[in-house]
Design an enzyme around this catalytic site. Sequence first.
Site, PDB file in Angstrom:
ATOM      1  N   LYS A 111      65.672  96.864  -4.062  1.00 39.63           N
ATOM      2  CA  LYS A 111      65.683  95.441  -4.383  1.00 39.63           C
ATOM      3  C   LYS A 111      66.219  95.237  -5.794  1.00 39.63           C
ATOM      4  O   LYS A 111      65.821  95.929  -6.734  1.00 39.63           O
ATOM      5  CB  LYS A 111      64.272  94.864  -4.279  1.00 39.63           C
ATOM      6  CG  LYS A 111      64.199  93.353  -4.456  1.00 39.63           C
ATOM      7  CD  LYS A 111      62.784  92.846  -4.198  1.00 39.63           C
ATOM      8  CE  LYS A 111      62.700  91.336  -4.345  1.00 39.63           C
ATOM      9  NZ  LYS A 111      61.338  90.840  -4.031  1.00 39.63           N
TER      10      LYS A 111
ATOM     11  N   SER B 170      61.695  86.866  -1.176  1.00 38.34           N
ATOM     12  CA  SER B 170      62.836  87.105  -2.034  1.00 38.34           C
ATOM     13  C   SER B 170      63.600  88.379  -1.698  1.00 38.34           C
ATOM     14  O   SER B 170      64.707  88.601  -2.203  1.00 38.34           O
ATOM     15  CB  SER B 170      62.388  87.148  -3.493  1.00 38.34           C
ATOM     16  OG  SER B 170      61.483  88.216  -3.712  1.00 38.34           O
TER      17      SER B 170
ATOM     18  N   SER C 180      57.085  88.001   0.045  1.00 39.12           N
ATOM     19  CA  SER C 180      58.488  88.377  -0.116  1.00 39.12           C
ATOM     20  C   SER C 180      58.919  89.606   0.676  1.00 39.12           C
ATOM     21  O   SER C 180      60.108  89.900   0.737  1.00 39.12           O
ATOM     22  CB  SER C 180      58.814  88.595  -1.598  1.00 39.12           C
ATOM     23  OG  SER C 180      58.825  87.359  -2.277  1.00 39.12           O
TER      24      SER C 180
END
Length: 367
Positions: A48, A105, A129
């Site tokens: 990420k 996210s 997320s």
Amino acid sequence: MVDEAVDGVARWDPVLHFIDTLDVEGARARASKVDLGLPLAGVPFLIKARTSPQSPIITRLLAAGAIPLGTSTRARPGAVSQTFGWNGTDYTRNPWDLSRSPGGSSAGAAAAVAAGVVPIATGGDSAGSLRIPASFCGVVGFKGTAGRVPRVDGRSLAGLTIGGFIGSSLEDVAMATSLVSGPDRLDPSALPYWPEPVLGAGPWRVAYRSALSPLAADPAVDAVVRASLAEAAGVVVREASFDWLPVDEAWLAFRDLEAGQAVAVSEAVRVRTLNSTALADLFSEVDVLVTPTTPTVAHGYDQHEENIIVGDLCWGFNVTGHPAVSVPVGLVDGLPVGAQVVAPHGRDDVALSVAALLMKPLALPGR
């Protein structure tokens, strides 16, 4: 395996925009030297974006032989709703429908896994997320008990953010979580090492709630999750009620605390305590709580601010720190629906066991 993943990036990223940075030569160099005796030898993955290279979740994956291709997209900093991805020039798209968001996210992680580019990708979950993008994209997202995965900056002030994985299978996600678990010199207060669990067959006692606030889930989403419960062998749905206080203000206070702001958290702590107690009472009667992961299917890729409510069923379990996993259980109008399974603190294995009975792997058309 790395070359196949690189080919997948070449095919899918121009359409889905899930790559933040890409290091093909670095990945191939690592792959050429990998020790084939390691548990994740040669397995390609994405990190990420804006994750520290020193994070234990990264260093331990590398030590297990996994090969990073680069970083995956996430939401722009400062966005009110984080349920989208952005690569600097374009929005990340959902492989099930290019007009839709993959969630966030951890947006690029879910899009890449759903497209079959990588089997796992790292993420972080402060308000859903990992679970929201997994639900939107029809894959698995797992947030372990608070402290399950060590953090680069040690114990969180508020305990909201949990590192974890999005993957194509429960087994992959559980294995990766086990490999990165346990205390680290950067986070000595993390939970003890978590052996890869053996998933139980049940019977499991399940409480179902379609909502945790006045916001109702879409009836079609609710119906798909209820059907998955009705069809699952080894699952017994029981009537069980519990009191659940709204977590909006508590989550915001804890978020500000984690950001280093001077905020009053006594009310947030009260909400956390009362909700945790309510869940403890519930789990004395049932093994898990099941909800839809999100009240709706994926929204438009650029409509995140209008759809801030998609985390309504997730963020309360960041406040309380309970383990929660999202698995695909069906489709509504051609878009994936996820079921969220929540278990008592430390019983990540139970959450995964029930999720395995509910999960219906989804085949992306044209993949």
